[in-house]
Write a protein that holds these residues in place. Structure first.
Motif, PDB file in Angstrom:
ATOM      1  N   LEU A   1      -8.346  11.738  -6.312  1.00  0.00           N
ATOM      2  CA  LEU A   1      -7.576  10.722  -6.029  1.00  0.00           C
ATOM      3  C   LEU A   1      -7.337  10.684  -4.247  1.00  0.00           C
TER       4      LEU A   1
ATOM      5  N   PRO B   1      -9.647  10.132  -1.826  1.00  0.00           N
ATOM      6  CA  PRO B   1     -10.349   8.969  -1.179  1.00  0.00           C
ATOM      7  C   PRO B   1      -9.445   7.841  -1.329  1.00  0.00           C
ATOM      8  N   MET B   2      -9.058   7.646  -2.453  1.00  0.00           N
ATOM      9  CA  MET B   2      -8.023   6.529  -2.551  1.00  0.00           C
ATOM     10  C   MET B   2      -6.569   6.284  -1.915  1.00  0.00           C
ATOM     11  N   MET B   3      -5.922   7.675  -1.811  1.00  0.00           N
ATOM     12  CA  MET B   3      -4.930   7.924  -1.072  1.00  0.00           C
ATOM     13  C   MET B   3      -5.096   7.702   0.570  1.00  0.00           C
ATOM     14  N   LYS B   4      -6.284   8.269   0.936  1.00  0.00           N
ATOM     15  CA  LYS B   4      -6.557   8.094   2.171  1.00  0.00           C
ATOM     16  C   LYS B   4      -6.613   6.543   2.768  1.00  0.00           C
ATOM     17  N   ARG B   5      -7.327   5.721   1.874  1.00  0.00           N
ATOM     18  CA  ARG B   5      -7.253   4.414   2.205  1.00  0.00           C
ATOM     19  C   ARG B   5      -5.768   3.770   2.058  1.00  0.00           C
ATOM     20  N   LEU B   6      -4.952   4.088   1.244  1.00  0.00           N
ATOM     21  CA  LEU B   6      -3.686   3.429   1.041  1.00  0.00           C
ATOM     22  C   LEU B   6      -2.700   4.019   2.357  1.00  0.00           C
TER      23      LEU B   6
ATOM     24  N   SER C   1       0.974  -1.256   0.158  1.00  0.00           N
ATOM     25  CA  SER C   1       0.160  -0.125   0.009  1.00  0.00           C
ATOM     26  C   SER C   1       0.783   1.283  -0.094  1.00  0.00           C
TER      27      SER C   1
ATOM     28  N   THR D   1      -3.803   2.097   5.566  1.00  0.00           N
ATOM     29  CA  THR D   1      -3.427   0.563   5.433  1.00  0.00           C
ATOM     30  C   THR D   1      -1.975   0.612   5.571  1.00  0.00           C
TER      31      THR D   1
ATOM     32  N   ALA E   1       1.230   4.124  -3.057  1.00  0.00           N
ATOM     33  CA  ALA E   1       0.931   5.616  -2.561  1.00  0.00           C
ATOM     34  C   ALA E   1       1.896   6.507  -3.223  1.00  0.00           C
TER      35      ALA E   1
ATOM     36  N   VAL F   1       1.542   7.026  -7.005  1.00  0.00           N
ATOM     37  CA  VAL F   1       0.711   7.863  -7.273  1.00  0.00           C
ATOM     38  C   VAL F   1       1.016   9.347  -7.222  1.00  0.00           C
TER      39      VAL F   1
END
Length: 507
Positions: A476, A478-483, A264, A486, A268, A271
């Motif tokens: 991007l 929300p995706m970066m927050k999840r990565l 993860s 994790t 990140a 990106v």
């Protein structure tokens, strides 16, 4: 009874790297302030050739650390490689000071600078990472202040070298850049003990003469390869595209081979690296289109309320960037630490989005400022406020790029990934020079009104591209927050299990 030396504080260790970086950047940015003008005014290059030559050089300057990081990690040691790089850089600036108009000699001197920077840059950054390993809030703050070291050195040299050039010539000005590196090396000689506990495994052993000879021999070959590339635009373009494919392949390979806990963080980092690549297209305008804009379409007069204070030299306008960064860096570093302690710090991805927004504002200031030009020349205040907005964006994106690598990339890949990050920025530096040529001014165009129209059109287009970067970064988030979440969970779990593993091993 033997006495133990007291532990060295993080601040003292950081200060040593901070100062050597300051003097190294003094040399580099003093050279950068002069080079586009040197090629156009002294060697007779047209805008296209000067921009692309500088773009190819800066691409190579940023690509070389991909190897330099590995040399530091695996062959010579992080500290040792950093200092060898500083010595080679001093030699490169010394060669630039040789009084000759030979283009090939210029290319060879720039080749030496590429080799020196490749050895110095990733290892200096990696030392900062090692000093603050494991403390995310301090890493952001430390790299922001570290970025300020770049700008202290560059401010002084950008203001100084154009003035020296006007009074004593190009060669003396380049020699001053060499003097900066020598000063940094002398300073390091007095402070190196503060880094004795920081470094990579090879730093703990005497230098391996065979490895040292191999590195230096490869450096000699590299400088001639660089000279060849700088002479041939098609070769330079092919190298840039090839490097882009290689970077993506490296990230894909490392992500595929990484453990689940590492993946993860690497995604990140990929990106954010792509977003950083977009930013450096804007950054390259400072030493290409904006530098030539200052030469042809910006008033030399600096005044307040109609009172004339002094005149700027065109090259000195580049100093506005580091001046603004020195003002803004402490404020941002304090805010990162303050909000980080309270769990309210904006994530790096959010800072990137904000950074693109203010970069867009900066370019729109340049573009709109053309409407208020007098006889084809805009006020120095347009440059001041444009650079201010642009510089805030730089701190939020480029200033945290190294912190992003330090936070998300596993330690065992640290030096190599620092290098890969610089290759990505090098690619975008070349692309930035290609884009700068959209405002290339023919030699027979001497009317400032005509050149003004070309420059402001380019700056407005760049402003809209930066708006697009802002929108993309927001999408991007929300995706970066999840990565990021994790990655943090896996890092905390690893930290929690480490003491238990150590106790089991001891038993």
């Amino acid at each position: 009874m033997a006495t133990m030396n007291p532990p060295v504080s993080q601040t003292r260790s950081f200060s040593t790297v901070f100062l050597i970086e300051l003097w190294e950047r003094f040399g580099y940015y003093g050279m950068q302030a002069l080079m586009i003008y040197f090629m156009v005014e002294r060697l007779g290059f047209d805008d296209d050739k000067a921009n692309l030559t500088w773009g190819a050089f800066t691409a190579l300057v940023y690509a070389a650390p991909a190897i330099g990081g590995w040399v530091g990690d695996q062959l010579l040691g992080t500290r040792r490689t950093m200092m060898i790089g500083a010595c080679i850089l001093a030699l490169g600036y010394g060669l630039l000071s040789v009084p000759t108009d030979s283009q090939y000699f210029l290319y060879c001197a720039l080749g030496v600078v590429v080799v020196g920077n490749g050895l110095f840059k990733p290892n200096a950054g990696n030392l900062v990472r090692k000093i603050y390993e494991g403390d995310d809030s301090k890493i952001d703050s430390a790299f922001t202040l570290y970025y300020m070291a770049v700008n202290i050195g560059s401010t002084v040299s950008i203001l100084l070298t154009p003035w020296i050039k006007d009074h004593w010539g190009w060669n003396v000005a380049f020699a001053v850049c060499m003097g900066g590196l020598i000063t940094g090396l002398i300073n390091y000689a007095f402070m190196f003990r503060t880094l004795s506990h920081i470094g990579s495994p090879p730093d703990k052993h005497p230098v391996h003469k065979g490895k040292l000879a191999a590195v230096l021999g490869t450096g000699v070959v590299t400088l001639f390869v660089v000279a060849f590339i700088l002479q041939h635009d098609a070769v330079a373009k092919g190298c840039v595209y090839f490097a882009g494919v290689v970077i993506l392949a490296i990230f894909a390979y490392l992500i595929a081979k990484s453990t689940r806990s590492e993946r993860s963080g690497l995604i990140a980092a990929l990106v954010l690296t792509v977003q950083t690549l977009l930013f450096f297209i804007f950054y390259q305008q400072m030493s290409t289109s904006l530098a030539l804009f200052a030469l042809r379409n910006v008033s030399a007069e600096f005044s307040i309320f109609g009172i004339h204070l002094f005149d700027w030299l065109p090259a000195q306008y580049q100093a506005l960037n580091p001046l603004w960064i020195m003002v803004l860096s402490p404020i941002l570093a304090w805010s990162y630490t303050y909000f980080g302690k309270r769990g309210k710090d904006l994530p790096i991805a959010g800072k990137f989005a904000l950074g693109f927004a203010v970069v867009a504002i900066g370019f729109f200031i340049y573009g709109v400022g053309g409407r208020f030009a007098v006889e084809g020349r805009v006020s120095s205040w347009i440059m001041i406020w444009g650079y201010g907005s642009y510089s805030l964006g730089e701190l939020l994106v480029s200033g945290l790029g190294l912190a992003m690598i330090a936070r998300y990339v596993p330690e065992r890949m640290g030096g190599f990934m620092m290098g890969a990050y610089y290759v990505a920025t090098g690619i975008s530096q070349y692309l930035g020079s290609v884009i700068a040529n959209l405002a290339s001014i023919p030699k027979d165009m001497t009317n400032p009104m005509e050149s003004l129209a070309l420059y402001t059109d380019l700056f407005n287009k760049l402003g809209f591209v930066a708006v697009g970067g802002t929108v993309l970064a927001i999408i991007l988030l929300p995706m970066m927050k999840r990565l990021s979440a994790t990655h943090s969970e896996h890092s905390q779990a690893k930290t929690a299990t480490a003491p238990a593993s150590a106790e089991a091993a001891a038993e």
